[in-house]
Design a protein around this motif. Structure first.
Motif, PDB file in Angstrom:
ATOM      1  N   MET A   1      -8.588   4.784  -3.498  1.00 56.61           N
ATOM      2  CA  MET A   1      -7.588   3.727  -3.705  1.00 56.61           C
ATOM      3  C   MET A   1      -7.771   3.059  -5.058  1.00 56.61           C
ATOM      4  N   VAL A   2      -6.649   2.695  -5.678  1.00 61.57           N
ATOM      5  CA  VAL A   2      -6.663   1.898  -6.905  1.00 61.57           C
ATOM      6  C   VAL A   2      -5.890   0.621  -6.639  1.00 61.57           C
ATOM      7  N   LEU A   3      -6.518  -0.508  -6.918  1.00 64.39           N
ATOM      8  CA  LEU A   3      -5.969  -1.828  -6.607  1.00 64.39           C
ATOM      9  C   LEU A   3      -5.640  -2.592  -7.879  1.00 64.39           C
ATOM     10  N   THR A   4      -4.453  -3.219  -7.882  1.00 65.38           N
ATOM     11  CA  THR A   4      -4.061  -4.166  -8.929  1.00 65.38           C
ATOM     12  C   THR A   4      -3.648  -5.461  -8.261  1.00 65.38           C
ATOM     13  N   ARG A   5      -4.258  -6.560  -8.681  1.00 65.91           N
ATOM     14  CA  ARG A   5      -3.900  -7.874  -8.160  1.00 65.91           C
ATOM     15  C   ARG A   5      -3.087  -8.582  -9.239  1.00 65.91           C
ATOM     16  N   THR A   6      -1.905  -9.100  -8.874  1.00 69.61           N
ATOM     17  CA  THR A   6      -0.944  -9.531  -9.879  1.00 69.61           C
ATOM     18  C   THR A   6      -0.297 -10.866  -9.543  1.00 69.61           C
ATOM     19  N   CYS A   7       0.122 -11.569 -10.571  1.00 67.57           N
ATOM     20  CA  CYS A   7       0.954 -12.765 -10.408  1.00 67.57           C
ATOM     21  C   CYS A   7       2.411 -12.444 -10.733  1.00 67.57           C
TER      22      CYS A   7
ATOM     23  N   ILE B   1       0.861  -1.181   0.000  1.00 68.32           N
ATOM     24  CA  ILE B   1       0.000   0.000   0.000  1.00 68.32           C
ATOM     25  C   ILE B   1       0.900   1.235   0.000  1.00 68.32           C
ATOM     26  N   VAL B   2       0.800   2.048  -1.047  1.00 69.40           N
ATOM     27  CA  VAL B   2       1.628   3.247  -1.173  1.00 69.40           C
ATOM     28  C   VAL B   2       0.723   4.467  -0.993  1.00 69.40           C
ATOM     29  N   ILE B   3       1.036   5.259   0.047  1.00 68.80           N
ATOM     30  CA  ILE B   3       0.150   6.346   0.460  1.00 68.80           C
ATOM     31  C   ILE B   3       0.891   7.677   0.355  1.00 68.80           C
ATOM     32  N   PRO B   4       0.366   8.634  -0.369  1.00 72.15           N
ATOM     33  CA  PRO B   4       1.009   9.952  -0.409  1.00 72.15           C
ATOM     34  C   PRO B   4       0.928  10.639   0.951  1.00 72.15           C
ATOM     35  N   LYS B   5       1.982  11.397   1.300  1.00 71.42           N
ATOM     36  CA  LYS B   5       2.007  12.074   2.595  1.00 71.42           C
ATOM     37  C   LYS B   5       0.827  13.034   2.739  1.00 71.42           C
ATOM     38  N   ALA B   6       0.403  13.611   1.637  1.00 74.42           N
ATOM     39  CA  ALA B   6      -0.730  14.531   1.701  1.00 74.42           C
ATOM     40  C   ALA B   6      -1.983  13.817   2.183  1.00 74.42           C
ATOM     41  N   ALA B   7      -2.130  12.540   1.817  1.00 76.73           N
ATOM     42  CA  ALA B   7      -3.294  11.771   2.267  1.00 76.73           C
ATOM     43  C   ALA B   7      -3.190  11.434   3.747  1.00 76.73           C
ATOM     44  N   ILE B   8      -1.966  11.260   4.233  1.00 72.46           N
ATOM     45  CA  ILE B   8      -1.770  10.984   5.658  1.00 72.46           C
ATOM     46  C   ILE B   8      -2.169  12.207   6.479  1.00 72.46           C
ATOM     47  N   ALA B   9      -1.852  13.386   5.938  1.00 75.81           N
ATOM     48  CA  ALA B   9      -2.187  14.623   6.635  1.00 75.81           C
ATOM     49  C   ALA B   9      -3.680  14.925   6.589  1.00 75.81           C
ATOM     50  N   ASN B  10      -4.336  14.392   5.564  1.00 73.40           N
ATOM     51  CA  ASN B  10      -5.765  14.670   5.372  1.00 73.40           C
ATOM     52  C   ASN B  10      -6.529  13.349   5.362  1.00 73.40           C
TER      53      ASN B  10
ATOM     54  N   TRP C   1     -11.167  -5.514   3.316  1.00 74.36           N
ATOM     55  CA  TRP C   1     -10.122  -5.140   4.277  1.00 74.36           C
ATOM     56  C   TRP C   1      -9.627  -3.722   4.003  1.00 74.36           C
ATOM     57  N   LEU C   2      -9.348  -3.401   2.741  1.00 72.68           N
ATOM     58  CA  LEU C   2      -8.833  -2.073   2.405  1.00 72.68           C
ATOM     59  C   LEU C   2      -9.809  -0.970   2.801  1.00 72.68           C
ATOM     60  N   SER C   3     -11.075  -1.193   2.528  1.00 73.46           N
ATOM     61  CA  SER C   3     -12.072  -0.153   2.796  1.00 73.46           C
ATOM     62  C   SER C   3     -12.242   0.116   4.291  1.00 73.46           C
ATOM     63  N   LYS C   4     -11.818  -0.841   5.131  1.00 71.74           N
ATOM     64  CA  LYS C   4     -12.003  -0.704   6.577  1.00 71.74           C
ATOM     65  C   LYS C   4     -10.705  -0.437   7.341  1.00 71.74           C
ATOM     66  N   ASN C   5      -9.546  -0.651   6.689  1.00 69.97           N
ATOM     67  CA  ASN C   5      -8.287  -0.631   7.434  1.00 69.97           C
ATOM     68  C   ASN C   5      -7.237   0.322   6.887  1.00 69.97           C
TER      69      ASN C   5
ATOM     70  N   ILE D   1      -4.177   6.661  -3.430  1.00 73.74           N
ATOM     71  CA  ILE D   1      -3.439   5.599  -2.751  1.00 73.74           C
ATOM     72  C   ILE D   1      -3.352   4.432  -3.724  1.00 73.74           C
ATOM     73  N   ARG D   2      -2.142   3.902  -3.905  1.00 73.02           N
ATOM     74  CA  ARG D   2      -1.943   2.823  -4.887  1.00 73.02           C
ATOM     75  C   ARG D   2      -1.669   1.519  -4.157  1.00 73.02           C
ATOM     76  N   VAL D   3      -2.374   0.452  -4.567  1.00 66.78           N
ATOM     77  CA  VAL D   3      -2.266  -0.847  -3.902  1.00 66.78           C
ATOM     78  C   VAL D   3      -1.937  -1.924  -4.929  1.00 66.78           C
ATOM     79  N   TYR D   4      -0.915  -2.724  -4.626  1.00 68.43           N
ATOM     80  CA  TYR D   4      -0.573  -3.902  -5.428  1.00 68.43           C
ATOM     81  C   TYR D   4      -0.609  -5.128  -4.516  1.00 68.43           C
ATOM     82  N   GLN D   5      -1.129  -6.236  -5.030  1.00 69.32           N
ATOM     83  CA  GLN D   5      -1.238  -7.449  -4.218  1.00 69.32           C
ATOM     84  C   GLN D   5      -0.869  -8.677  -5.038  1.00 69.32           C
TER      85      GLN D   5
END
Length: 658
Positions: free
Chosen positions: A77-83, A62-71, A159-163, A115-119
């Motif tokens: 969020m954008v999610l990519t699930r990958t092999c 999960i990659v979060i910009p600092k601006a999002a942490i402040a706000n 999980w992402l939407s709640k955590n 917020i960018r998410v890779y799994q």
């Protein structure tokens, strides 16, 4: 003398001082206690093992910009699930700036504060569990693991939407190829927090036209290497050794696809055994054909299907999934299609050119910036304006611009606004828009000998497996490298007197016969450029007023649509049967979609042949139960005939529009 003495004293003092400093130097120039200076990053990266409903944990970055942490609570969020290794996918460079650290395709999302998410999918790289290649849905009967990419996507998004406290709880999904497959699987039972998706060149039906087969013809080029690389290890697998540089030579010497697999060790992999067992369109393939499953799924998530017009791997999925859902999109505001002038997954790279072409703009970045991002913003960001999203955005590859359309395809044989127009393959290598007369003159057929020992290459040799450029651009390769071969039939029009636009689905109606009991048929629709004078850069002097073409495109034979059909499936994809020797039979199949203008002065060409090697395995031209295990004695020469007579007239139904 006194001054000289003072100088000597000073000089001696300097020498002594230097020696003293030298004597006090470091004992070791290596400092193992070194600590790199801390560089402040504009993002935070978290690695989490997200638990699925069965307890298996999936590696999630999960990659979060600092601006999002402040706000907190504002960022989507954008999610990519990958092999393909989530840790690696989330790193382009070791930069302190998020826009440089993440892949090129994420730049517009980063600029917009996402917020960018890779799994990793289960069983690959950092994730726990059992790995299945593009695992069939649980309801298919071919997946006994208790989980699939529908349940895993649901649990992950939950999980992402709640955590992730920095997020607003809304998730979009995007991904290309295998990653596109995971997006489509998520759509079969979408989580309420999944608000928008973009499946890019998704792997949807591996038998009809994505990756493994095309209408039953097995695509052996790179497939066996891919199986070994994916399945020999949880992480990156080994590379398969190729004896010669030219895979045309390697595969010809090996013989059948089964022999090639055994030589590479792919026969040790369970997925190869499934491919070899399910060579027909049986329940194994039909139960996991996602376009068929999409057709039965309510359209609740706004979705933009993306497809490359020259996608050399997954040409089927996006088009057919879009068509499957379109009847549900009553207001034309939920189901979208984009088709660009791209090779497979070029949408996530630079899109300024392809093969011999340089487009007017970076078409891939233009799509990401001007179409995709506003589309995602509309559904994921508070206060975002309604996006002006075209229902269909398809590139006009003959005129170098985007066409904005309300529906697609514009022209097809059934169910389209414009019916297709038959283009007949005439005797003597001509093309006619008129059906042959009942009492036709000239030859009833054209013929050639297809020799499995000398198959027609699908691209110029050597066919080097390590040559990524050649693999990505073969669909736009100048076809003069085979034009004129005795085992390739060529038909073409006279130079066109005016522009001819095609927009939709070409359909092949090939009336053909073979002296064998099985056969493959490859058909290409080609734009032949004038072989005229070159254009001077300033178009001045002696060339003023002369209509010409760029020197490197003179006479170029540009394929705009190409595909292969395995003859044994003429009457049924599920139950193959031997062909009746020397009897004209109709072989009907769709070619990939086109949106192209044949310019005045160009010619329309159609080529017909029986091999595209080593992209496709060779048909032995003798009917055998399983071509993958054909024996050397099964491969025979066959006389192939393409018929022109009334009632047996071969034609391509072309999507001609105004």
């Amino acid at each position: 003398m006194k001054r000289i003495g003072v100088g000597l004293v000073v000089g001696m003092m300097l020498v002594v001082g230097a020696r003293a400093q030298q004597a006090k130097g470091a004992a070791n120039d290596v400092n193992p206690a070194y600590k790199a200076p801390v560089v402040e990053k504009d993002f935070e990266k978290r690695v989490v093992m997200v638990a699925m409903r069965d307890g298996v944990k999936l590696y999630t970055v999960i990659v979060i910009p600092k601006a999002a942490i402040a706000n907190k609570g504002a960022a989507p969020m954008v999610l990519t699930r990958t092999c393909y290794n989530a840790a690696g996918r989330a790193v382009r460079s070791d930069s302190s700036r998020m826009i440089e650290a993440l892949p090129l395709s994420d730049e517009d999302f980063v600029k917009a504060g996402y917020i960018r998410v890779y799994q990793d999918v289960r069983g690959k790289y950092g994730s726990e569990g059992v790995y299945l290649m593009t695992p069939p849905p649980l309801a298919s009967g071919f997946n006994t693991t208790g989980a699939d990419d529908t349940t895993d996507a649901w649990d992950t998004i939950d999980w992402l939407s709640k955590n992730v406290p920095e997020s607003n709880g809304r998730v979009g999904m995007i991904g290309s190829s295998y990653e596109g497959f995971t997006v489509v699987m998520a759509l079969l039972k979408p989580h309420p927090a999944l608000k928008v998706t973009a499946p890019e060149s998704p792997m949807v039906d591996g038998w009809m036209g994505d990756d493994w087969f095309h209408y039953g013809a097995y695509r052996e080029a790179d497939a066996i290497d891919y199986i070994v690389g994916q399945m020999a290890a949880r992480g990156e697998g080994p590379s398969v050794r190729h004896e010669a540089k030219d895979d045309y030579t390697n595969d010809l010497l090996a013989g059948s696809a089964g022999n090639i697999a055994r030589a590479a060790g792919a026969d040790q992999m369970s997925y190869w055994k499934q491919l070899e067992e399910h060579t027909s369109y049986d329940a194994f393939w039909q139960s996991q054909a996602l376009d068929k499953l999409i057709a039965k799924t309510p359209l609740t998530v706004p979705t933009m299907w993306e497809q490359g017009l020259w996608d050399q791997e997954d040409m089927w999925g996006a088009n057919h999934s879009y068509r499957a859902w379109e009847p549900q999109d009553k207001n034309n505001n939920m189901n979208y299609l984009v088709m660009g002038p791209w090779f497979h997954s070029q949408i996530n790279r630079q899109g300024r050119g392809l093969g011999p072409f340089v487009w007017a703009t970076d078409t891939a970045e233009q799509w990401r910036r001007d179409v995709l991002l506003p589309f995602f913003n509309q559904y994921l960001k508070d206060g975002a304006p309604k996006a002006d999203t075209p229902p269909v955005w398809v590139y006009n590859t003959g005129e170098d611009h985007w066409d904005r359309l309300s529906a697609w395809p514009t022209s097809c044989e059934k169910g389209c606004a414009v019916p297709t127009k038959p283009m007949y393959l005439a005797a003597g290598g001509g093309i006619s828009w008129d059906a042959p007369a009942k009492e036709g003159k000239g030859e009833k057929f054209d013929e050639y000998v297809s020799d499995p020992a000398k198959p027609v290459p699908y691209r110029p040799r050597p066919v080097d497996a390590a040559d990524g450029t050649g693999w990505r651009t073969w669909l736009v390769t100048d076809q003069r490298f085979v034009d004129g071969r005795p085992d390739v039939l060529t038909y073409e029009t006279e130079p066109l007197k005016e522009d001819l636009k095609v927009a939709g689905e070409p359909m092949v109606h090939l009336f053909a016969s073979t002296s064998g009991t099985d056969s493959d048929w490859a058909v290409k629709v080609i734009d032949v450029y004038p072989d005229g004078p070159a254009v001077r850069p300033d178009n001045g002097g002696a060339f003023a007023g002369v209509v010409g073409v760029p020197a490197d495109m003179r006479g170029y034979e540009l394929p705009i649509s190409t595909d292969m059909f395995r003859g044994r499936y003429r009457t049924s994809f599920e139950k193959p049967e031997a062909l009746k020797a020397n009897e004209p039979l109709e072989f009907t199949f769709a070619l990939p979609m086109v949106n192209h203008v044949f310019k005045a002065g160009h010619r329309v060409m159609v080529q017909v042949q029986s091999t595209l090697f080593p992209l496709y395995d060779r048909n032995p031209q003798t009917f055998v139960p399983n071509i993958m295990e054909a024996k050397p004695g099964d491969y025979v020469k066959a006389t192939q005939r393409v018929w022109h007579t009334s009632g047996d007239a071969s034609y391509v139904s072309m999507p001609v529009v105004e």
